[in-house]
Design a protein around this motif. Structure first.
Motif, mmCIF file in Angstrom:
data_model
loop_
_atom_site.group_PDB
_atom_site.id
_atom_site.type_symbol
_atom_site.label_atom_id
_atom_site.label_comp_id
_atom_site.label_asym_id
_atom_site.label_seq_id
_atom_site.Cartn_x
_atom_site.Cartn_y
_atom_site.Cartn_z
ATOM 1 N N ALA A 184 0.873 -1.222 0.077
ATOM 2 C CA ALA A 184 0.200 -0.099 0.061
ATOM 3 C C ALA A 184 1.082 1.049 0.017
ATOM 4 N N MET A 185 0.981 2.079 -0.863
ATOM 5 C CA MET A 185 2.140 3.231 -1.180
ATOM 6 C C MET A 185 1.088 4.268 -1.734
ATOM 7 N N THR A 186 1.148 5.355 -0.753
ATOM 8 C CA THR A 186 0.486 6.586 -1.134
ATOM 9 C C THR A 186 1.708 7.649 -1.580
ATOM 10 N N THR A 187 1.602 8.058 -2.943
ATOM 11 C CA THR A 187 2.805 8.904 -3.236
ATOM 12 C C THR A 187 2.359 10.358 -3.766
ATOM 13 N N SER A 188 3.287 11.279 -3.642
ATOM 14 C CA SER A 188 2.697 12.752 -3.907
ATOM 15 C C SER A 188 3.708 13.863 -4.367
ATOM 16 N N ILE A 189 3.257 14.592 -5.092
ATOM 17 C CA ILE A 189 4.002 15.912 -5.259
ATOM 18 C C ILE A 189 3.319 17.217 -4.444
ATOM 19 N N GLU A 190 2.233 16.850 -3.831
ATOM 20 C CA GLU A 190 1.441 17.725 -2.919
ATOM 21 C C GLU A 190 0.214 18.312 -3.726
ATOM 22 N N GLN A 191 0.387 19.633 -4.131
ATOM 23 C CA GLN A 191 -0.529 20.400 -5.090
ATOM 24 C C GLN A 191 -0.734 19.743 -6.401
ATOM 25 N N ALA A 192 -1.481 20.008 -7.182
ATOM 26 C CA ALA A 192 -1.548 19.725 -8.602
ATOM 27 C C ALA A 192 -0.297 20.231 -9.354
ATOM 28 N N PHE A 193 0.472 19.508 -9.841
ATOM 29 C CA PHE A 193 1.777 20.051 -10.574
ATOM 30 C C PHE A 193 2.607 20.549 -9.643
ATOM 31 N N GLY A 194 2.682 20.166 -8.270
ATOM 32 C CA GLY A 194 3.588 20.681 -7.234
ATOM 33 C C GLY A 194 3.760 22.296 -7.166
ATOM 34 N N SER A 195 5.380 22.397 -7.282
ATOM 35 C CA SER A 195 5.579 23.753 -7.250
ATOM 36 C C SER A 195 5.512 24.357 -8.501
ATOM 37 N N ARG A 196 5.216 23.726 -9.620
ATOM 38 C CA ARG A 196 4.967 24.347 -10.938
ATOM 39 C C ARG A 196 6.495 24.544 -11.455
ATOM 40 N N ILE A 197 7.402 23.755 -10.964
ATOM 41 C CA ILE A 197 8.680 23.897 -11.434
ATOM 42 C C ILE A 197 9.175 22.426 -12.263
ATOM 43 N N LEU A 198 9.212 22.531 -13.686
ATOM 44 C CA LEU A 198 9.577 21.487 -14.253
ATOM 45 C C LEU A 198 10.867 21.267 -14.681
ATOM 46 N N ALA A 199 11.474 20.309 -14.032
ATOM 47 C CA ALA A 199 13.272 19.854 -14.072
ATOM 48 C C ALA A 199 13.311 19.110 -15.476
#
Length: 596
Positions: free
Chosen positions: A421-436
């Motif tokens: 059972a794994m819950t995984t996240s970048i938090e907000q939709a699209f996270g910090s809005r920084i694409l690397a």
């Protein structure tokens, strides 16, 4: 390496073909189903193994890994890598995760939660002494925590993996290089997000020249992510935490044009995944195992369920197939009390001691008896206060209200009975809005998280520190609630489940557990039920799912009720009495269950 040399290294003459890694992956010729609104799903029954994830392409990757002889851990890695590509708004290698694992003998809890950089402190989100507006903090370099999911998955794989690490990246690399059809959910998320357009790389990759989001069904290739995943597959997670990828992450955080962060390559290279002692709590005939702090999930879920058990049931919990007003009242009042405790006490255990020195104090029967007695016929509204489960070395202030978002969940049970059972996240939709792009100078890449906004923006209230304040190296409190359930008599695995949804993850998980155990519902029926949420103030009911009579009854009990979207993303696999596996996927998202 210069960009020209890097491009040369990626040419077919220099890149090891994926077929040489031994895993024969076939990209499915299907378009992900619609993921906006509510779409009925049948539930899926399988005899031997099952995978449940938030996108059909990700589910299929896990399915093919299991078919190739991989186990639950192997499948989870493949699923996560594909989710990075096809569900970038929710999770990815730029974020973190909590993983619960059962190997037939023991339950383990792997912590891949992000950490605050060494240069971050309690004033991180203060400007002129006042907390920043939430979205100003989110879409910035300030919000990015050191990503943890890859280190964590590598640690779990080193202990339990069956297939070679590199082979588990084949599905994601294949789809990134060949392209995948944009789903309705990704399209809708892109269309509704203005902040992502402010990142030049993201704007160029996810939108056309007129600023319109990629169309549903459009084939999207991500060469930068493919290149980064190739490096990680061949070199291990060090390829992410050191070298060009780490340099690129630190550069993008430090050079955010509006609010740069302090993250350095040293912060990234020093990240360590942690194995924690899981919390396993008796609950009538079941034992529910969940994640300890820095997750608040298990403690708050089991507080709600514990207080629920101590209430007299005045009417049937279901009324015409949906939760009744009486059940909702008790559930919401228990939630208020549990969230009051959560706000006062729960934070990273490496920085904050448990009440009485033991987190189990918050679930002690005598304590839950006391708390349950506070639930009456009328709502306590926003007046719920934290209790006193045990002595504290520090007097903590109550955490101020803040939004929480995001996330994806994966549940897997393999043929040998191993479970994830794994819950995984970048938090907000699209996270910090920084694409690397990992220093590849290629199109696309992966999004960086905004998990540090899960910390309290205010380090202290009325002179008392907030337990979940920002500190260097600290992991922000989370609501993620990956859950494994066992039969207390036989010890056999009963279920794997969890959900995205910010703080509402706790409500989604708690109500699903109760529906599965007590209401005679299968996994899909339980996931179809409408939601009700309160964090201590107003009540939000899932829009259009409850009758006017139910809403009126709650208002008569003193609840301030509004309706709104409550977009859970529950996944659940339950072992039935005949030994078969029945899986459910949330009708509010585009996930499916696959197995045999």
């Amino acid at each position: 390496m210069s960009s020209n040399l890097f491009r040369l290294a990626l040419s077919s003459a220099f890149v090891l073909p994926l077929s040489a890694w031994g895993f024969s992956y076939e990209a499915p010729a299907v378009t992900p189903e619609v993921g906006s609104g509510f779409e009925e799903k049948p539930g899926w029954e399988n005899e031997h193994f099952a995978v449940a994830a938030a996108n059909p392409l990700a589910t299929d990757a896990g399915f093919q890994v299991l078919k190739a002889g991989g186990n639950a851990i192997d499948a989870a890695i493949a699923v996560q890598m594909v989710l990075t590509l096809v569900e970038p708004q929710s999770s990815g290698i730029g974020g973190g995760a909590f993983l619960m694992h059962y190997d037939g003998a023991q339950v383990q809890a792997y912590d891949g939660r992000e950490t605050a950089p060494a240069g971050a402190d309690g004033n991180l989100f203060l400007e002129n002494g006042e907390p920043l507006p939430f979205m100003d903090a989110v879409a910035s370099g300030l919000s990015v925590g050191v990503p943890g999911v890859l280190r964590m998955l590598e640690a779990a794989h080193a202990e339990h993996g069956a297939l070679p690490w590199a082979e588990l990246f084949v599905p994601a690399i294949t789809l990134a290089e060949e392209g995948f059809p944009v789903s309705q959910r990704l399209h809708t998320s892109l269309a509704n997000d203005e902040a992502l357009r402010q990142d030049p790389m993201a704007q160029h990759f996810y939108y056309d020249e007129e600023g319109e989001p990629l169309a549903v069904g459009e084939m999207l290739r991500n060469p930068a992510l493919a290149a980064v995943l190739r490096q990680i597959a061949e070199q291990g997670s060090d390829a992410f935490y050191t070298g060009a990828v780490a340099n690129d992450i630190a550069m993008r955080v430090q050079h955010h044009p509006v609010r740069p962060g302090s993250m350095t390559t040293e912060d990234i290279s020093s990240y360590t995944a942690v194995e924690r002692e899981p919390l396993c709590t008796p609950w009538d005939q079941w034992e529910v195992c969940g994640f300890p702090p820095p997750s608040s999930g298990h403690l708050t879920v089991m507080q709600i369920l514990g207080m629920q058990e101590r209430q007299p049931l005045r009417e049937a919990p279901l009324d015409s197939g949906v939760p009744s007003a009486s059940w909702l009242h008790q559930f919401l009042e228990a939630s208020r009390l549990a969230f009051a405790d959560r706000g006062r006490y729960i934070a990273d255990p490496d920085f904050v001691a448990a009440p009485g020195g033991d987190w189990a104090s918050m679930l002690a029967p005598d304590y839950l008896d006391q708390r349950a007695q506070l639930i009456g016929e009328q709502s306590m509204g926003s007046s719920a206060e934290p209790g006193n489960p045990g002595e504290l070395g520090t007097a903590w202030a109550q955490h101020p209200d803040q939004p929480e978002y995001g996330t994806s969940h994966i549940s897997i049970i393999d043929e040998d009975g191993n479970a994830v059972a794994m819950t995984t996240s970048i938090e907000q939709a699209f996270g910090s809005r920084i694409l690397a792009d990992g220093g590849t100078n290629l199109a696309g890449g992966f999004l960086l998280n905004n998990e540090l906004t899960d910390f309290s923006f205010e380090p202290e209230i009325d002179g008392e520190p907030v337990a979940n304040r920002v500190e260097p190296g600290k992991r922000p409190r989370s609501s993620m609630s990956p859950t494994l359930v066992f039969d207390r008599d036989s010890g056999e695995l009963v279920a794997s489940l969890g959900s995205p949804g910010g703080a509402a993850i706790i409500h989604y998980t708690a109500s699903t557990l109760e529906a599965l155990r007590d209401w005679g519902l299968n996994a899909q029926e339980a996931l179809n039920l409408p939601h009700a949420v309160t964090l201590g103030g107003d009540v939000t009911l899932e829009e259009g799912r409850f009758s006017e009579a139910t809403i009126a009854a709650l208002r008569e009990r003193g609840h301030t009720v509004k309706e709104g979207e409550l977009t859970s993303g529950l996944q659940a696999i339950v072992r039935q009495s005949d030994g078969t596996l029945f899986g459910g996927a949330d009708p509010r998202r585009e996930g499916v269950v696959m197995g045999e």
